[in-house]
Design a protein around this motif. Structure first.
Motif: not given
Length: 370
Positions: A59, A63, A85-89, A92-93
Motif C-alpha cells: 500500500y 501510494t 486495496f483500491t485506488e479510492d483507498n 482518500s488517505e
C-alpha cells in the motif's frame, strides 16, 4: 535526525521520509533523504527490543507511485492480480491528492520523466532492496508477485527502456529469491508477465528483463520464453514442468516458426486490407512475418538453455538442430532487396552453431583403458 542515532526513529517519520524521497524534485536532497532513511532503517533493525524495523507495505509503495503520477491501473493492470486495496483507498488517505487524468503512458503528465527514472524510481528500488534483505519474510508470496508484475509493467514504459534499470533488476532478483513456494508461484508469475502486453516486441523485452544471473532467474526466463512462444503461436497449452516435455513442446513449436507459415497466418487475420490480391497481401506482411520469426528464434534460444546437463539433453538438441534446418532454414530464400531475410538466416546459423556447441559439451567423458 541526529536524535534518532541512539534511539529508534518513529514509524511516521520513516514513512514521511519514504514519501518525500520519492517526490522531491531536487536530486541531491532526494539522495540525502535516501541515505538517511537507509541508515535509520539499519539502526532500527539492530535494536534488540524492537520486533522489526518499518518496511513499506505494498500500500505504501503504491501510494508514492500514484503520488508520482503513475495510474493505479498501470501498477495493477491484471484483473486476477489485484491488491487488497483500491485506488479510492489510497486517494482518500494521500497527503496531497494528485488530480491527473491519464489515458496513455504515465510519462505524459510528468515534466521530467528522466528525473523520475534516475531519481525517484531508482531510489525506491534501492531502499526496497535493503528492506527485503533485512526482512526477507515481510512480504507474502502474493505481495511479491504483485510487486514483480508492477516492476515489469513499469519497465515497458518507452522512456524507461532508454535508461539502465540495474536497480530494478537487483530488486527483482531479491524478490524472486524471497518467494517461499517457488515451484507453485513461478508459473503464475510467468503467465502474469506474459499478459502485460500482446505485442511480440514488448514480450521479448519482458523476457530479457528477467535477470539471469541466479538459478531462479534463469529458470523463470526459460519458462517465460516457453509461455511467450505459446502465446505468439496461439497454441494455448499449459507449459509442462519436466525438461523432456518442455523440449518436446519446443520442437513442435519450432516447426510452426517458418516464415511462410507465419506469413500465411498473419495474412489470414488482416482481413481489413480490402482490394489487395493474395500476392500483394503476402508481400505487404512478409517483413512482419520475418520479424516475428526473428523474435521467436531468440525465445527458442532462451528456452533451450539449461543450467545442468540432463539425461536426454543431447537427443533433444540434435532434434532441435534437425527441425531448425528442415523447417526454418530451408524456408528462407535470401534476396539482396530483402535484408530482413538475411538477418533471420544469420540468426538461424548462430542458433544452430550454439546448439552444436552444447551437444559437443554434453557428450559423456570417455575413459580409455590400456
Amino acid at each position: 535526525m541526529s536524535a534518532y542515532h541512539s534511539s529508534p526513529c518513529p514509524v511516521p517519520i520513516l514513512k514521511w521520509m519514504f514519501q518525500m524521497m520519492s517526490i522531491h524534485s531536487d536530486i541531491s536532497v532526494s539522495k540525502k533523504i535516501l541515505d538517511m532513511l537507509m541508515v535509520l532503517t539499519i539502526k532500527n533493525a539492530l535494536v534488540s527490543d524492537q520486533p522489526r524495523p518499518w518496511i513499506p507495505s505494498l500500500y505504501d509503495i503504491a501510494t508514492v507511485l500514484i503520488n508520482m503520477g503513475v495510474p493505479f491501473n498501470t501498477l495493477f493492470p491484471l484483473l486476477r492480480f489485484q491488491p487488497s486495496f483500491t485506488e479510492d483507498n489510497i486517494r482518500s488517505e494521500m497527503y496531497r491528492t494528485v488530480e491527473r487524468q491519464t489515458t496513455g503512458g504515465f510519462s505524459e503528465n510528468l515534466p521530467s520523466f528522466f528525473l523520475l527514472v534516475q531519481n525517484s524510481l531508482c531510489n525506491i528500488a534501492k531502499f526496497l532492496q535493503l528492506c527485503v534483505g533485512i526482512c526477507p519474510e515481510h512480504y507474502t508470496d502474493k505481495e511479491i508477485l504483485l510487486l514483480l508484475l508492477l516492476l515489469f509493467k513499469l519497465s515497458l514504459e518507452k522512456e524507461l527502456k532508454q535508461c539502465p534499470l540495474v536497480d530494478l533488476e537487483h530488486l527483482i532478483i531479491k524478490l524472486v529469491e524471497n518467494i517461499r513456494k517457488w515451484d507453485a508461484e513461478m508459473p503464475k508469475l510467468c503467465l502474469g508477465i506474459s499478459d502485460l502486453s500482446s505485442h511480440h516486441h514488448d514480450l521479448f523485452w519482458l523476457v530479457q528483463f528477467v535477470p539471469n544471473w541466479t538459478e531462479r532467474g534463469r529458470q523463470a526466463r526459460r519458462h517465460l520464453s516457453l509461455v511467450v512462444i505459446s502465446k505468439l503461436l496461439k497454441n494455448h497449452v499449459n507449459i509442462p514442468s519436466s525438461n523432456d516435455q518442455q523440449m518436446a513442446l519446443l520442437c513442435q513449436d519450432l516447426v510452426k516458426m517458418k516464415p511462410s507459415h507465419l506469413l500465411k497466418k498473419i495474412a489470414e487475420t488482416e482481413t481489413h486490407q480490402g482490394g489487395l490480391s493474395k500476392e500483394s497481401l503476402l508481400s505487404l506482411f512478409e517483413p512482419q512475418a520475418y520479424y516475428l520469426t526473428y523474435i521467436l528464434l531468440h525465445l527458442v534460444r532462451e528456452a533451450s538453455n539449461s543450467d545442468a546437463a540432463y539425461s536426454n539433453q543431447r537427443k533433444w538438441l540434435l532434434k532441435l538442430c534437425g527441425t531448425l534446418e528442415k523447417h526454418v532454414k530451408c524456408d528462407i530464400r535470401e534476396d539482396g532487396r530483402r535484408f530482413y531475410r538475411t538477418k533471420v538466416k544469420d540468426l538461424v546459423a548462430r542458433t544452430y552453431s550454439k546448439w552444436q556447441q552444447m551437444i559437443h559439451s554434453s557428450r559423456p567423458t570417455q575413459v580409455f583403458c590400456r
